[in-house]
Design a protein around this motif. Structure first.
Motif, PDB file in Angstrom:
ATOM      1  N   VAL A  30       7.788 -76.278  30.410  1.00  0.00           N
ATOM      2  CA  VAL A  30       9.156 -75.745  30.894  1.00  0.00           C
ATOM      3  C   VAL A  30      10.429 -76.818  31.035  1.00  0.00           C
ATOM      4  O   VAL A  30       9.975 -77.822  31.968  1.00  0.00           O
ATOM      5  N   ILE A  31      11.303 -76.842  30.394  1.00  0.00           N
ATOM      6  CA  ILE A  31      12.287 -77.752  30.903  1.00  0.00           C
ATOM      7  C   ILE A  31      13.434 -76.919  31.533  1.00  0.00           C
ATOM      8  O   ILE A  31      14.204 -76.174  30.853  1.00  0.00           O
ATOM      9  N   ALA A  32      13.439 -76.871  32.911  1.00  0.00           N
ATOM     10  CA  ALA A  32      14.406 -75.912  33.524  1.00  0.00           C
ATOM     11  C   ALA A  32      15.848 -76.890  33.557  1.00  0.00           C
ATOM     12  O   ALA A  32      16.100 -78.109  34.157  1.00  0.00           O
ATOM     13  N   THR A  33      16.865 -76.352  33.394  1.00  0.00           N
ATOM     14  CA  THR A  33      18.137 -76.639  33.415  1.00  0.00           C
ATOM     15  C   THR A  33      19.263 -75.836  34.124  1.00  0.00           C
ATOM     16  O   THR A  33      18.959 -74.768  34.434  1.00  0.00           O
ATOM     17  N   GLY A  34      20.229 -76.489  34.799  1.00  0.00           N
ATOM     18  CA  GLY A  34      21.326 -75.939  35.448  1.00  0.00           C
ATOM     19  C   GLY A  34      22.391 -77.162  35.863  1.00  0.00           C
ATOM     20  O   GLY A  34      22.060 -78.175  35.451  1.00  0.00           O
ATOM     21  N   ARG A  35      23.501 -76.567  36.283  1.00  0.00           N
ATOM     22  CA  ARG A  35      24.355 -77.359  36.730  1.00  0.00           C
ATOM     23  C   ARG A  35      24.078 -78.114  38.297  1.00  0.00           C
ATOM     24  O   ARG A  35      23.256 -77.360  39.049  1.00  0.00           O
ATOM     25  N   ASN A  36      24.488 -79.136  38.483  1.00  0.00           N
ATOM     26  CA  ASN A  36      24.104 -79.952  39.827  1.00  0.00           C
ATOM     27  C   ASN A  36      22.663 -79.706  40.224  1.00  0.00           C
ATOM     28  O   ASN A  36      22.289 -79.389  41.176  1.00  0.00           O
ATOM     29  N   THR A  57      28.891 -75.667  30.205  1.00  0.00           N
ATOM     30  CA  THR A  57      30.503 -75.504  29.711  1.00  0.00           C
ATOM     31  C   THR A  57      30.946 -76.973  29.372  1.00  0.00           C
ATOM     32  O   THR A  57      32.004 -77.163  29.006  1.00  0.00           O
ATOM     33  N   LEU A  58      30.071 -77.880  29.274  1.00  0.00           N
ATOM     34  CA  LEU A  58      30.591 -79.202  28.799  1.00  0.00           C
ATOM     35  C   LEU A  58      30.905 -79.407  27.411  1.00  0.00           C
ATOM     36  O   LEU A  58      30.488 -78.339  26.639  1.00  0.00           O
ATOM     37  N   PRO A  59      31.698 -80.252  26.901  1.00  0.00           N
ATOM     38  CA  PRO A  59      31.754 -80.463  25.374  1.00  0.00           C
ATOM     39  C   PRO A  59      30.456 -80.270  24.544  1.00  0.00           C
ATOM     40  O   PRO A  59      29.470 -80.926  24.963  1.00  0.00           O
ATOM     41  N   GLU A  60      30.769 -79.820  23.224  1.00  0.00           N
ATOM     42  CA  GLU A  60      29.392 -79.591  22.918  1.00  0.00           C
ATOM     43  C   GLU A  60      28.694 -80.933  22.284  1.00  0.00           C
ATOM     44  O   GLU A  60      27.492 -80.701  22.392  1.00  0.00           O
ATOM     45  N   GLU A  61      29.259 -81.862  22.163  1.00  0.00           N
ATOM     46  CA  GLU A  61      28.604 -83.297  21.760  1.00  0.00           C
ATOM     47  C   GLU A  61      27.939 -83.781  23.095  1.00  0.00           C
ATOM     48  O   GLU A  61      26.923 -84.416  22.854  1.00  0.00           O
ATOM     49  N   GLU A  62      28.426 -83.491  24.308  1.00  0.00           N
ATOM     50  CA  GLU A  62      27.837 -83.851  25.378  1.00  0.00           C
ATOM     51  C   GLU A  62      26.523 -82.965  25.606  1.00  0.00           C
ATOM     52  O   GLU A  62      25.300 -83.438  25.923  1.00  0.00           O
ATOM     53  N   ILE A  63      26.515 -81.724  25.480  1.00  0.00           N
ATOM     54  CA  ILE A  63      25.590 -80.785  25.393  1.00  0.00           C
ATOM     55  C   ILE A  63      24.383 -81.330  24.495  1.00  0.00           C
ATOM     56  O   ILE A  63      22.959 -81.196  24.723  1.00  0.00           O
ATOM     57  N   VAL A 114      24.274 -74.834  23.349  1.00  0.00           N
ATOM     58  CA  VAL A 114      23.017 -74.928  23.491  1.00  0.00           C
ATOM     59  C   VAL A 114      22.122 -74.701  22.242  1.00  0.00           C
ATOM     60  O   VAL A 114      21.236 -75.357  21.819  1.00  0.00           O
ATOM     61  N   THR A 115      22.394 -73.436  21.488  1.00  0.00           N
ATOM     62  CA  THR A 115      21.679 -72.938  20.476  1.00  0.00           C
ATOM     63  C   THR A 115      21.850 -73.810  19.505  1.00  0.00           C
ATOM     64  O   THR A 115      21.034 -74.359  18.659  1.00  0.00           O
ATOM     65  N   ARG A 116      23.251 -74.194  19.133  1.00  0.00           N
ATOM     66  CA  ARG A 116      23.262 -75.108  17.936  1.00  0.00           C
ATOM     67  C   ARG A 116      22.600 -76.552  18.007  1.00  0.00           C
ATOM     68  O   ARG A 116      22.017 -77.197  17.300  1.00  0.00           O
ATOM     69  N   ALA A 117      22.581 -76.827  19.686  1.00  0.00           N
ATOM     70  CA  ALA A 117      21.770 -78.264  19.676  1.00  0.00           C
ATOM     71  C   ALA A 117      20.173 -78.270  19.478  1.00  0.00           C
ATOM     72  O   ALA A 117      19.684 -79.030  19.140  1.00  0.00           O
TER      73      ALA A 117
END
Length: 306
Positions: A30-36, A57-63, A114-117
């Motif tokens: 598992v790669i668990a993600t979240g803010r902060n 909610t970051l810009p798509e390129e950063e995601i 995230v899906t596109r990434a």
């Protein structure tokens, strides 16, 4: 089955945190993600999950950069769970466009980014599952939940279209549509955190008070057990338990209350169609119309494979 690699968004609490524990318990990675993440995902320390800081909610390129780096952890991504989101409560007239944008940025546009990434990795490996944390309110949104229902309704439509587009690459999509589960989603403090900045209207004071009282009374007595609900969703993704040998549907209600909402919405719509069929069908064709056979792929809903 070889261990699957899951990337899960919104893992600070609720379904997201439970997805982490349930997937790990099956022997998956598992790669668990979240803010902060350093603080909000500290509860996952020692679980074996890889923790990544990701604000959807970051810009798509950063995601994309964050996801690219996350994909290097295990070398692949087999399952994406778009879970990041929060509740929203308020009358439609007193909900601003900015409120809609804020919620859609997390629930809809965040999930799309995230899906596109992730999709390039799944296309390359010719396999994968994209899951969305939808809601029964994508089918019918009661008063004070219009904004929330609109965001979840958008996910429902995205899952439909995306399923057809990625099927040739052996990638599946599913929109899980839960009812009420004990996840803290309707906790008063959380709802207040995301309340509209627009001033409340006196016209809706009585209705608002009644709905708030109902929500407050409901907290802690929700019908659904979050662990059991997520275990079922993990079964569906992995094709185990009740999902063994069955095709994954594009949308699946989770919980008895969710099933009631979906069934009632479909029954009501069918009643409307039958009552108006002769007018909305026979009276609207052009006189020169011959056949829509050539449009069949986009006007014929495919049968569900069970």
């Amino acid at each position: 089955m070889a261990p699957l690699v899951w990337l899960i968004t919104g893992c600070s609490s609720g379904f997201g945190a439970q997805f982490v524990h349930s997937a790990l318990a099956r022997g998956d990675k598992v790669i668990a993600t979240g803010r902060n993440a350093a603080t909000k995902l500290a509860h996952l320390d020692g679980t074996g999950a890889a923790v990544v800081d990701l604000d959807v909610t970051l810009p798509e390129e950063e995601i994309k950069t964050i996801v690219d780096n996350a994909a290097k952890i295990y070398g692949r991504i087999d399952v994406l769970v778009n879970n990041a989101g929060h509740g929203f409560f308020g009358a439609s007239e007193e909900t601003s466009n900015e409120d809609y944008r804020e919620l859609f940025d997390v629930v809809v546009f965040g999930a799309l980014s995230v899906t596109r990434a992730v999709l390039p990795y799944m296309r390359a490996q010719q396999s994968g599952t994209i899951a969305f944390a939808g809601s029964m309110y994508a089918w019918w949104a009661p008063g004070m939940l219009t904004t929330y229902g609109a965001a979840k309704g958008a996910l429902k439509a995205i899952a439909d279209g995306l399923a057809a587009e990625v099927r040739p690459f052996n990638i599946r999509t599913i929109d899980f549509e839960p009812g009420y589960f004990q996840t803290g989603l309707t906790d008063g403090a959380k709802l207040a955190q995301y309340a509209s900045a627009a001033p409340p209207l006196d016209a809706y004071a009585g209705y608002r008070a009644a709905m708030h009282a109902m929500a407050a009374a409901h907290v802690g007595s929700e019908r659904g057990d979050a662990r059991k609900g997520v275990e079922l969703m993990v079964d569906v993704v992995r094709g185990e338990g009740p999902a063994s040998g069955r095709a994954v549907p594009v949308r699946l209600p989770i919980g008895e209350d969710a099933v009631r909402v979906v069934e009632a919405t479909c029954r009501n719509m069918l009643k409307v169609v039958e009552a108006w069929r002769g007018d909305v069908v026979g009276m609207t064709d052009r006189g020169e119309f011959v056949s829509d056979e050539g449009m069949a792929p986009i006007v014929t809903v495919p049968d569900v494979v069970l």
